[in-house]
Scaffold this motif. Structure first.
Motif, PDB file in Angstrom:
ATOM      1  N   MET A  14      -0.864  -3.531   3.431  1.00  0.00           N
ATOM      2  CA  MET A  14      -1.119  -4.445   2.440  1.00  0.00           C
ATOM      3  C   MET A  14      -2.170  -3.674   1.624  1.00  0.00           C
ATOM      4  O   MET A  14      -3.278  -3.333   2.088  1.00  0.00           O
ATOM      5  N   ASP A  15      -2.004  -3.893   0.224  1.00  0.00           N
ATOM      6  CA  ASP A  15      -2.816  -3.061  -0.787  1.00  0.00           C
ATOM      7  C   ASP A  15      -4.120  -4.141  -0.945  1.00  0.00           C
ATOM      8  O   ASP A  15      -4.010  -4.655  -2.174  1.00  0.00           O
ATOM      9  N   THR A  16      -4.644  -4.691  -0.091  1.00  0.00           N
ATOM     10  CA  THR A  16      -5.954  -5.767  -0.133  1.00  0.00           C
ATOM     11  C   THR A  16      -6.979  -4.754   0.355  1.00  0.00           C
ATOM     12  O   THR A  16      -6.952  -3.617   0.963  1.00  0.00           O
ATOM     13  N   TYR A  17      -8.106  -5.382   0.683  1.00  0.00           N
ATOM     14  CA  TYR A  17      -9.101  -4.909   1.639  1.00  0.00           C
ATOM     15  C   TYR A  17      -8.630  -5.083   2.941  1.00  0.00           C
ATOM     16  O   TYR A  17      -7.785  -6.191   3.248  1.00  0.00           O
ATOM     17  N   GLY A  18      -8.934  -4.198   3.911  1.00  0.00           N
ATOM     18  CA  GLY A  18      -8.434  -4.374   5.376  1.00  0.00           C
ATOM     19  C   GLY A  18      -9.075  -3.928   6.333  1.00  0.00           C
ATOM     20  O   GLY A  18     -10.109  -2.847   6.022  1.00  0.00           O
ATOM     21  N   PHE A  19      -9.198  -4.410   7.524  1.00  0.00           N
ATOM     22  CA  PHE A  19      -9.984  -3.812   8.657  1.00  0.00           C
ATOM     23  C   PHE A  19      -9.256  -4.035   9.784  1.00  0.00           C
ATOM     24  O   PHE A  19      -8.923  -5.179  10.230  1.00  0.00           O
ATOM     25  N   HIS A  20      -8.937  -2.820  10.346  1.00  0.00           N
ATOM     26  CA  HIS A  20      -8.013  -2.559  11.755  1.00  0.00           C
ATOM     27  C   HIS A  20      -9.212  -2.444  12.990  1.00  0.00           C
ATOM     28  O   HIS A  20      -9.901  -1.415  12.924  1.00  0.00           O
ATOM     29  N   VAL A  53      -8.622 -10.105   2.310  1.00  0.00           N
ATOM     30  CA  VAL A  53      -9.029  -9.275   3.340  1.00  0.00           C
ATOM     31  C   VAL A  53      -8.049  -9.734   4.261  1.00  0.00           C
ATOM     32  O   VAL A  53      -7.955 -10.824   4.928  1.00  0.00           O
ATOM     33  N   TYR A  63      -2.996  -1.778   7.195  1.00  0.00           N
ATOM     34  CA  TYR A  63      -2.668  -0.689   6.349  1.00  0.00           C
ATOM     35  C   TYR A  63      -1.405  -0.820   5.444  1.00  0.00           C
ATOM     36  O   TYR A  63      -1.486  -0.001   4.431  1.00  0.00           O
ATOM     37  N   SER A 114       0.853  -1.103  -0.091  1.00  0.00           N
ATOM     38  CA  SER A 114      -0.092  -0.096   0.239  1.00  0.00           C
ATOM     39  C   SER A 114       0.796   1.142   0.009  1.00  0.00           C
ATOM     40  O   SER A 114       2.165   1.017   0.107  1.00  0.00           O
ATOM     41  N   LEU A 156     -14.379 -15.166   0.339  1.00  0.00           N
ATOM     42  CA  LEU A 156     -12.927 -14.550   0.257  1.00  0.00           C
ATOM     43  C   LEU A 156     -11.981 -15.069   1.202  1.00  0.00           C
ATOM     44  O   LEU A 156     -12.152 -16.045   1.727  1.00  0.00           O
ATOM     45  N   LYS A 212      -6.880 -10.140  -6.039  1.00  0.00           N
ATOM     46  CA  LYS A 212      -6.615  -9.146  -5.004  1.00  0.00           C
ATOM     47  C   LYS A 212      -7.746  -8.643  -4.238  1.00  0.00           C
ATOM     48  O   LYS A 212      -7.708  -8.545  -3.166  1.00  0.00           O
ATOM     49  N   GLU A 213      -8.858  -8.333  -4.994  1.00  0.00           N
ATOM     50  CA  GLU A 213     -10.041  -7.943  -4.517  1.00  0.00           C
ATOM     51  C   GLU A 213     -10.606  -8.797  -3.524  1.00  0.00           C
ATOM     52  O   GLU A 213     -11.467  -8.538  -2.785  1.00  0.00           O
ATOM     53  N   ASN A 214     -10.203 -10.278  -3.586  1.00  0.00           N
ATOM     54  CA  ASN A 214     -11.238 -11.067  -2.631  1.00  0.00           C
ATOM     55  C   ASN A 214     -10.125 -11.325  -1.350  1.00  0.00           C
ATOM     56  O   ASN A 214     -10.447 -12.380  -0.647  1.00  0.00           O
ATOM     57  N   LEU A 246     -17.712 -12.184   8.871  1.00  0.00           N
ATOM     58  CA  LEU A 246     -17.254 -11.938   7.438  1.00  0.00           C
ATOM     59  C   LEU A 246     -17.326 -13.093   6.463  1.00  0.00           C
ATOM     60  O   LEU A 246     -18.031 -13.146   5.490  1.00  0.00           O
TER      61      LEU A 246
END
Lengths: 345, 626
Positions: free
Chosen positions: A68-74, A53, A66, A19, A94, A49-51, A87
């Motif tokens: 990793m250029d994927t979906y992410g949730f901190h 998380v 933050y 990222s 996913l 990549k979009e799959n 999820l």
């Protein structure tokens, strides 16, 4: 990984998974090496990549998404496995990764970790174990050693540590492994194994905290000591280690403990072969006991078995109900049960 | 009910407007089932109904004790009613403990039917009676009808093969049979219902049918009752009806919302009284796009719901007060991450474990303010059991369109209380359109919709939208982590404004009765019935009274200030020490009055009427009438 929609024609490089955020870990932190391995490995997995998380809780390691250029949730402290479970129930296709630490996973979030493993939710849990709280600046953690002096234990820790693999095995985990941050090739191999595992996978990664617990794993890393200190677990192999592969762990059948000895010596103990898919967890459990002085620390896969995956089983029940009775509609939902009609008078 | 004494059974049938009947017995006596069966029967024959199940938290406390008594009150009527009734006209008690704990709910002169066979030495001792109340004159103020149900079922079920204990467990159906006779209800349909209910155990079904018929036959042959009673069908709004409890309506509304949004719903919950029935109902609806998840704890339940919402499903969690307290950090995450989340709080008595099965409205401030720092969420509250359906849909609509947590406050009276539900036309239910984003070119995680201020919902799986969210403060538009003071101030203001802007789309406050005048009664949630009935009585006395049961508690509807100012006095009855009143006072700076009770019981209509009279005075009424 067949369940996850693939990347198709797309070919990724490490850069695609990096990222634009500046990495803010301390210089020399073991997290850098782990991040690099993940970014390097991801293109090889062939997942779109979009799959992908990454979900984390709170702590130094939990900043991971933050970068990793994927979906992410901190998310919040300790809850990443529960968020990941929700999820996966919503989106079973996913590829979901949980990044957590020893405090996050084993202290505040212990309940979620054991249940995610017990249920066999298809999430890949990377547990960075540095045996100390880093982000709160140096208190002891549930994996700190007895006697470890920290800011909150100036005279030494009094309670015994968790062995994460032992806890995972006790939670009926289907994939349990351990790696060391600086052993990058082995680390990558372990991450690949967990990615390929259909179900919950726990990888404990010994990770050095240069600020609050530097050198915690030094004997496992030093060129001079590591061959005597590390037992590399190999499926179908005896528990042999040592510079000359002259040492062996054998089972004492009377005391039901593993005892170190020299290859070829008769000490009344039985030579055993490590099987990742053994029916019983007993031998894996013996290996997962907290390392003791005089014993090597096992690294590698403790256990890898297949069992139905939680979210798939859950959703299959709904699919079966739909197959049997048709998809539910508003009309039948509302106009159900005993009803009566009132006509205008 | 007339208060004259019992007389010969002349076969006379008296027509009455409404009946309030209460069953009371041991937790194991099946009082809830008996009450529910009668409710179903009278609802099916067209009466308006309102129920109040009143049961202890213990599943089956030691038999014969006062703390194990379970009660069920039902009002059925030929006119529109809003409450289960202040006092019962008929009380049926299965043992001395039930009599001791429930006699105060029976109106003077009311009909008191007791299982005299249960008034034995040990039961009397357990409930603290030195002398049997059937043998002194302590019950002379009521129409006492002792019926030895214990013996009657023993005789009726002779040769049934059931154990003596199982035979006695049929007493409730004997009582039900007697009540069916007393109110002339359809015996055949009930027999079918009993057989359906106990399908799995045919021998028990037949025993209950026999007991039920024996009770009915007892009524026909006894001369203890001076009359039977007929409550004609109510003049309800035309349409198709079914009987529904609040929890059932709420769960049905959630399923409907998933269908209307064409999204999967994930309902994650940890069992807790009185919310568990919602989980049970949803778990049983597997053909619908709802996945239930019984989580390992309350925190896992709320966070799993958030994870589901992150994935593009509708994340819902349900709980009661103590569980809500545990979930609050999770709710804060949904506030920060600006994800849809519906949290259902079926309020119960507190603090702590409190009174798990009793009604209270103490969680309003917890819902609005119960998180760290500035953490605004929407809060709504259905007012009637059947309305739980509509408000569940409304909660999902608000959460998905405004990208925020929505707390739906139910309570124990709504959750377990039943009433007829006029079923909506399917075509009247508007689809819910969640605002998923698909244009990668203009996408930014915190780029807000100018109308709603909602950020885009972009679940994983959408190529080109890869982004990171989390609990750390986010930079406006980009969603990057930001510690910038100006940005933090701005984002706090945005989160507050987003919730406040919901008021733009809300309907005006719904006021019953006079649009201006002496008094406005204001409430929320399950106190609706008592307030509505009180407003009706006060208007009947000549007062100019309005009643507003607020469905929207945060944000409040835009015209609330103006509505409150149209009345000389405002009375806010709440089952808490004045939480809504505090909010409304702070907003309007008006001197609003409260009527507050925190004893685990619902309001009586009488309590509200008396408080209102004290406030506006009888003189005012005379003037108005003159």
């Amino acid at each position: 990984m067949s369940a996850v929609p693939g990347a198709g024609e797309r070919r990724y490089t490490k850069k695609d998974f990096t990222s634009d955020q500046d990495v803010r870990w301390c210089p020399g932190c073991g997290d850098y090496a782990i991040l690099a391995q993940l970014q390097k490995l991801m293109p090889d997995l062939g997942i779109a990549k979009e799959n992908i998380v990454f979900i984390s809780g709170i702590g130094c390691s939990s900043r991971f998404p933050y970068y990793m250029d994927t979906y992410g949730f901190h998310t919040i402290h300790g809850r990443a496995p529960a968020i990941a479970t929700g999820l996966k129930l919503a989106r079973p296709e996913l590829s979901v990764w949980v990044v957590t630490g020893d405090g996050d996973a084993l202290s505040i979030g212990g309940n979620h970790l054991i249940h995610a493993l017990r249920r066999n939710v298809d999430v890949k849990i990377l547990l960075f174990n540095n045996k100390v709280y880093g982000l709160t600046k140096g208190q002891y953690s549930p994996t700190s050693d007895v006697g470890q002096r920290t800011k909150s234990s100036p005279s030494g820790v009094v309670s015994p540590p968790f062995s994460p693999p032992a806890l995972a095995l006790g939670s009926s985990a289907t994939f349990v492994a351990r790696a060391v941050d600086t052993e990058v090739q082995h680390l990558q191999q372990m991450i690949r194994r967990m990615a390929e595992h259909p179900g919950a996978a726990l990888l404990e990664i010994y990770q050095n905290c240069p600020v609050f617990n530097d050198g915690a794993f030094a004997p496992l890393k030093d060129r001079d000591t590591k061959q005597d200190e590390v037992l590399m677990l190999e499926d179908g192999e005896k528990l042999v280690y040592g510079r000359e592969r002259e040492k062996i762990l054998k089972l004492d059948p009377d005391r039901l403990v593993l005892v170190p000895g020299r290859v070829g010596d008769e000490n009344g103990a039985i030579e055993i072969v490590h099987r990742e898919d053994a029916e019983s967890t007993m031998l894996a459990a013996l290996l997962s006991e907290h390392p003791r002085p005089g014993f090597p620390t096992p690294i590698g896969v403790f256990r890898s078995v297949e069992r139905p995956v939680f979210e798939r089983e859950t959703l299959a029940q709904g699919e079966a109900a739909v197959a049997a009775g048709g998809a539910g509609q508003l009309e039948e939902l509302i106009y159900a049960g005993d009803r009566w009609r009132v006509s205008s008078s | 009910m007339s208060s004259t004494g019992p007389g010969a059974n002349s076969g006379k049938i008296e027509e009455v407007e409404s009946i309030v009947i209460r069953f009371a017995g041991d937790s194991g006596d099946g009082m809830q089932l008996t009450g529910t069966e009668l409710t179903r029967a009278v609802a099916l024959s067209g009466n308006d109904i309102a129920t109040f199940p009143d049961f202890p938290a213990e599943i089956r406390a030691p038999a014969g004790t006062t703390y194990g008594v379970s009660g069920f009150q039902l009002q059925f009527s030929s006119s529109e009613i809003f409450t289960p009734g202040d006092a019962a006209g008929v009380l049926i008690t299965m043992n001395p403990a039930a009599l001791r704990t429930n006699l105060s709910t029976l109106e003077p002169g009311g009909l008191l039917i007791v299982d005299s066979g249960a008034f034995k030495k040990r039961n009397l001792q357990l409930s603290g009676y030195e002398v049997s109340p059937l043998e002194d004159d302590s019950l002379s103020g009521y129409q006492l009808i002792p019926v030895d149900m214990t013996r009657a079922v023993t005789v009726a079920l002779k040769g049934s093969g059931l154990s003596p204990g199982d035979v006695q467990r049929c007493r409730n159906f004997f009582a039900l049979g007697l009540v069916f006779w007393l109110y002339g209800r359809d015996e055949k349909r009930e027999v079918e219902s009993i057989r359906a209910k106990f399908r799995a155990r045919p021998e028990v079904a037949e025993a209950n049918v026999k007991a039920f018929k024996a009770g009915h036959a007892y009524g026909e042959t006894t001369e203890a009752f001076k009359s039977r009673y007929h409550v004609p069908a109510a003049d309800l709004e035309p349409g198709e009806y079914r009987n529904v409890t609040g929890n059932e309506a709420l769960a049905t509304g959630l399923v409907a919302a998933a269908l209307l949004a064409d999204r999967r719903m994930v309902y994650a919950s940890y069992p807790i009284t009185p919310a568990s029935d919602i989980l049970h109902y949803l778990a049983a609806h597997q053909r619908y796009p709802v996945t239930t998840f019984q989580a390992e704890d309350e925190i896992a339940a709320v966070t799993a719901a958030i994870g589901a919402s992150f994935g593009g499903a509708i994340g819902v969690t349900g709980t009661s007060g103590p569980g809500f307290a545990l979930k609050q950090e999770g709710v804060g995450l949904a506030v920060m991450a600006e994800l849809p989340l519906v949290l259902i709080d079926v309020q119960r008595g507190g603090p702590s474990t409190g009174l798990p099965t009793k009604p209270e409205q103490g969680d309003l401030l917890q819902a609005i303010f119960g998180r760290n720092s500035e953490s605004p969420v929407a809060v709504i509250a259905p007012a009637r059991p059947s309305e739980c359906f509509d408000m569940a849909i409304e909660a999902v609509r608000l959460a998905t369109q405004h990208m925020c947590p929505v707390v739906l406050l139910s309570d124990n009276t709504l959750a377990n209380g039943a009433e007829p539900w006029r079923l909506p036309e399917i075509s009247d239910l508007a689809p819910i359109e969640p605002g998923f984003r698909t244009d990668a070119e203009t996408f930014a995680p915190y780029l807000r919709d100018p109308d709603t201020l909602a950020r885009p919902w972009a679940p994983p799986g959408t190529p080109g939208f890869e982004h990171r969210i989390g609990g750390l403060e986010k930079q406006d538009v980009t969603g990057d982590v930001s510690y910038d003071p100006a940005n933090h101030g701005h984002m706090n203001a945005m989160r507050a404004a987003k919730i406040a802007k919901i008021a733009d789309r809300l309907p005006p406050v719904d006021v019953y009765g006079d649009a201006e005048g002496d008094l406005l009664l204001v409430g929320f949630g399950g106190t609706y019935g008592a307030l509505r009935q009180a407003a009706q009585s006060l208007r009947g006395e000549g007062h100019r009274v309005g009643h507003a049961q607020l469905r929207y508690l945060n944000p409040l509807q835009s015209d609330i200030d103006e509505v409150l100012r149209r009345y000389r006095r405002v009375l806010i009855p709440e089952l808490n020490p004045g939480q809504l009143r505090m909010l409304l006072r702070a907003r309007t700076l008006l001197d609003l009055e409260g009527l507050n009770k925190v004893d685990g019981t619902p309001f009586m209509v009488r309590e509200v009427v008396e408080a209102a009279r004290r406030l506006i005075g009888p003189a005012a009424a005379k003037e108005l009438r003159a």
